[in-house]
Write a protein that holds these residues in place. Structure first.
Motif, mmCIF file in Angstrom:
data_model
loop_
_atom_site.group_PDB
_atom_site.id
_atom_site.type_symbol
_atom_site.label_atom_id
_atom_site.label_comp_id
_atom_site.label_asym_id
_atom_site.label_seq_id
_atom_site.Cartn_x
_atom_site.Cartn_y
_atom_site.Cartn_z
ATOM 1 N N ALA A 150 0.862 -1.185 0.000
ATOM 2 C CA ALA A 150 0.000 0.000 0.000
ATOM 3 C C ALA A 150 0.892 1.226 0.000
ATOM 4 N N LYS A 151 0.358 2.321 -0.503
ATOM 5 C CA LYS A 151 1.165 3.531 -0.639
ATOM 6 C C LYS A 151 0.360 4.755 -0.222
ATOM 7 N N GLY A 152 1.000 5.638 0.552
ATOM 8 C CA GLY A 152 0.376 6.905 0.945
ATOM 9 C C GLY A 152 -0.855 6.742 1.794
ATOM 10 N N LEU A 153 -0.819 5.820 2.764
ATOM 11 C CA LEU A 153 -1.983 5.609 3.611
ATOM 12 C C LEU A 153 -2.245 6.809 4.508
ATOM 13 N N LYS A 154 -3.466 6.932 4.944
ATOM 14 C CA LYS A 154 -3.838 8.010 5.853
ATOM 15 C C LYS A 154 -3.253 7.738 7.242
ATOM 16 N N ALA A 155 -2.677 8.756 7.860
ATOM 17 C CA ALA A 155 -2.117 8.613 9.210
ATOM 18 C C ALA A 155 -3.251 8.481 10.211
ATOM 19 N N MET A 156 -3.188 7.455 11.047
ATOM 20 C CA MET A 156 -4.255 7.181 11.997
ATOM 21 C C MET A 156 -3.808 7.314 13.447
ATOM 22 N N ASP A 157 -2.522 7.303 13.714
ATOM 23 C CA ASP A 157 -2.013 7.385 15.081
ATOM 24 C C ASP A 157 -1.494 8.784 15.379
ATOM 25 N N SER A 158 -1.270 9.057 16.648
ATOM 26 C CA SER A 158 -0.825 10.383 17.071
ATOM 27 C C SER A 158 0.594 10.700 16.610
ATOM 28 N N ASN A 159 1.371 9.674 16.285
ATOM 29 C CA ASN A 159 2.728 9.914 15.800
ATOM 30 C C ASN A 159 2.778 10.191 14.307
ATOM 31 N N GLY A 160 1.608 10.317 13.666
ATOM 32 C CA GLY A 160 1.566 10.596 12.241
ATOM 33 C C GLY A 160 1.762 9.382 11.368
ATOM 34 N N LEU A 161 1.702 8.174 11.956
ATOM 35 C CA LEU A 161 1.885 6.933 11.203
ATOM 36 C C LEU A 161 0.678 6.025 11.420
ATOM 37 N N ALA A 162 0.806 4.769 11.042
ATOM 38 C CA ALA A 162 -0.275 3.802 11.203
ATOM 39 C C ALA A 162 0.328 2.409 11.351
ATOM 40 N N ASP A 163 -0.500 1.458 11.828
ATOM 41 C CA ASP A 163 -0.128 0.046 11.938
ATOM 42 C C ASP A 163 -1.071 -0.750 11.037
ATOM 43 N N PRO A 164 -0.843 -0.753 9.718
ATOM 44 C CA PRO A 164 -1.852 -1.274 8.788
ATOM 45 C C PRO A 164 -1.804 -2.785 8.613
ATOM 46 N N TYR A 165 -2.960 -3.330 8.279
ATOM 47 C CA TYR A 165 -3.112 -4.708 7.819
ATOM 48 C C TYR A 165 -4.275 -4.744 6.841
ATOM 49 N N VAL A 166 -4.368 -5.813 6.043
ATOM 50 C CA VAL A 166 -5.409 -5.959 5.027
ATOM 51 C C VAL A 166 -6.307 -7.131 5.411
ATOM 52 N N LYS A 167 -7.604 -6.897 5.327
ATOM 53 C CA LYS A 167 -8.610 -7.910 5.658
ATOM 54 C C LYS A 167 -9.450 -8.188 4.418
ATOM 55 N N LEU A 168 -9.662 -9.471 4.085
ATOM 56 C CA LEU A 168 -10.377 -9.873 2.889
ATOM 57 C C LEU A 168 -11.699 -10.533 3.250
ATOM 58 N N HIS A 169 -12.749 -10.225 2.467
ATOM 59 C CA HIS A 169 -14.058 -10.858 2.610
ATOM 60 C C HIS A 169 -14.612 -11.165 1.232
ATOM 61 N N LEU A 170 -15.464 -12.198 1.173
ATOM 62 C CA LEU A 170 -16.205 -12.504 -0.033
ATOM 63 C C LEU A 170 -17.643 -12.065 0.152
ATOM 64 N N LEU A 171 -18.127 -11.249 -0.774
ATOM 65 C CA LEU A 171 -19.497 -10.747 -0.717
ATOM 66 C C LEU A 171 -20.315 -11.393 -1.828
ATOM 67 N N PRO A 172 -21.613 -11.634 -1.600
ATOM 68 C CA PRO A 172 -22.338 -11.415 -0.341
ATOM 69 C C PRO A 172 -22.071 -12.536 0.666
ATOM 70 N N GLY A 173 -22.502 -12.275 1.894
ATOM 71 C CA GLY A 173 -22.351 -13.268 2.957
ATOM 72 C C GLY A 173 -21.029 -13.196 3.675
ATOM 73 N N ALA A 174 -20.486 -11.983 3.865
ATOM 74 C CA ALA A 174 -19.211 -11.841 4.581
ATOM 75 C C ALA A 174 -19.363 -12.295 6.024
ATOM 76 N N SER A 175 -18.447 -13.140 6.467
ATOM 77 C CA SER A 175 -18.479 -13.652 7.836
ATOM 78 C C SER A 175 -17.074 -14.107 8.200
#
Length: 426
Positions: free
Chosen positions: A155-180
């Protein structure tokens, strides 16, 4: 308290001069000549001033200015509406005046006077693809093995989410419809970065060509927070019908904010509840008739997208197999229990000593159960293979009888077949 003003020095003999430690010797020497009768006068007294005048002297050089707070530099941490620093306020006022959209030049502090929820919605509406970031990944559909390979590159240029101006990102995958939880996959978490590189491949098993025409893959990028709730950054969606079989297609897509329906995406199944056919899951079974040993080899390889039967959103699955008509204890087998999973991998094989002529008249019953300690086990789903079956189940049975000595693998959708009498719908 009263205030006594000092009289002019030359006009009166009752001048009260406060003692000074810094007076020069010459002044002390000339004082008796200026006042010849000073020995008869009372000792001089200090000048009296009020308490208010005392605190007003050199205490308030100007108007009191507010002390800058650390939250002024991080507006997203404000717990209450506040006015931004003056330079920022002047810039916003100029933009509003020239744009003419507000019509009256509202101040930024007035616009922030709403509740925090409205402020977050405004900030979210200003997000664009470049601000949220981009996600690069590959998709490959292997129809022969019924697998969908998802390779998450970076990933590139993610939005900063933490107070230090960075983030701890991960990617989560789902199949739609019926995500569980049954079809959820996720990458590892990378710490303190806005340009993460995963290079991680996630595999969906039991994906058929029919699924590729109806399913949509959702990839969500989130920020992990150990002390609180994980934060959603953005997502992309890919319609799998656009992916051709055997094509390793590369994507580079901008993240978006799409409204998520938690009620439909995060459905939990109550313990012992009746589950619809399409939600029960699938099982991969291998059949092989060994002519040398005169036996049928049944392999329980794995299950995929099983229904959640426990309150924690998972199941403790195991598989039962029975060759009907009943041949006694030798006809019943059971796999091991896999704890807290909806995609168990067994890789266990069982054998039945039976002639080929007898096998053509028999039926193999396969059922998947959820193990409960001290309680009755919950039925998840089942499938029957034999001469009385239909569709793909019958084709699997015929392929086994026709191709002796060859292992034949098929994915089967779990249904109500093999359910106890109490679990079967009326």
């Amino acid at each position: 308290m009263s205030v006594s003003k000092p009289p002019p020095p030359p006009s009166t003999s009752h001048l009260a001069i406060p003692p000074s430690s810094t007076s020069t010797p010459s002044s002390s020497a000339t004082s008796p000549s200026a006042m010849p009768h000073s020995s008869a006068l009372p000792p001089p007294s200090p000048v009296k001033i009020s308490m208010q005048e005392h605190f007003a002297i050199n205490v308030c050089p100007g108007p009191i200015l507010p002390i800058p707070q650390i939250s002024d530099f991080f507006p997203r941490f404000h717990d209450y509406p506040c006015t931004p620093p003056p330079p920022r306020e002047k810039k916003i006022l100029k933009e509003e005046t020239f744009n003419g959209e507000t019509g009256g030049g509202f101040k930024d502090g007035e616009r922030r006077g709403d509740n925090d929820g409205d402020r977050e919605e405004v900030l979210d509406s200003d997000d664009d693809d470049t601000y949220l970031g981009t996600l690069e990944f590959n998709l490959l559909f292997d129809q022969e093995n019924n697998c969908l390979h998802c390779t998450i590159h970076k990933a590139k240029g993610l939005k900063a989410m933490d107070s230090n101006g960075l983030a701890d990102p991960y990617v989560k995958l789902h199949l739609l419809p019926g995500a569980s939880k049954a079809n959820k996959l996720r990458t590892k978490t990378l710490k303190n970065t806005l340009n993460p590189v995963w290079n991680e491949t996630l595999v969906y098993h039991g994906i058929t060509a029919a699924d590729m025409t109806t399913k949509t893959l959702r990839l969500c990028v989130c920020d992990m927070d150990r002390l609180g709730r994980n934060e959603f950054i953005g997502e992309v969606r890919v319609a799998l019908k656009k992916l051709r079989e055997g094509e390793n297609k590369r994507y580079n897509m901008g993240l978006e904010r799409i409204a998520q329906n938690k009620e439909t995406n995060n459905q939990t199944v109550e313990q012992g509840a009746v589950v619809a056919e399409e939600e029960r899951g699938r099982i991969l079974v291998s059949l092989c008739y060994n002519t040398e040993k005169g036996c049928l080899l049944v392999g329980i390889i794995r299950c995929a997208h099983l229904a959640a039967m426990d309150s924690n959103g998972y199941s403790d699955p195991f598989v039962k197999i029975i060759l009907q008509p009943d041949m006694g204890k030798k006809s019943k087998y059971k796999t091991s229990v896999k704890k807290k999973t909806l995609n168990p991998e067994f890789n266990e094989e069982f054998s039945y000593e039976v002639t080929l002529d007898q096998l053509a008249k028999k039926t193999l019953e396969i059922s998947v159960w959820d193990y409960d300690l001290g309680m009755s086990n919950d039925f998840i789903g089942g499938v029957e293979l034999g001469i009385n079956a239909s569709g793909q189940r019958l084709r699997h049975w015929f392929d086994c009888l026709k191709n002796k000595g060859k292992k034949v693998e098929y994915w089967h959708t779990l249904t109500q077949q093999g359910a106890p009498t109490s679990d079967k719908p009326d």
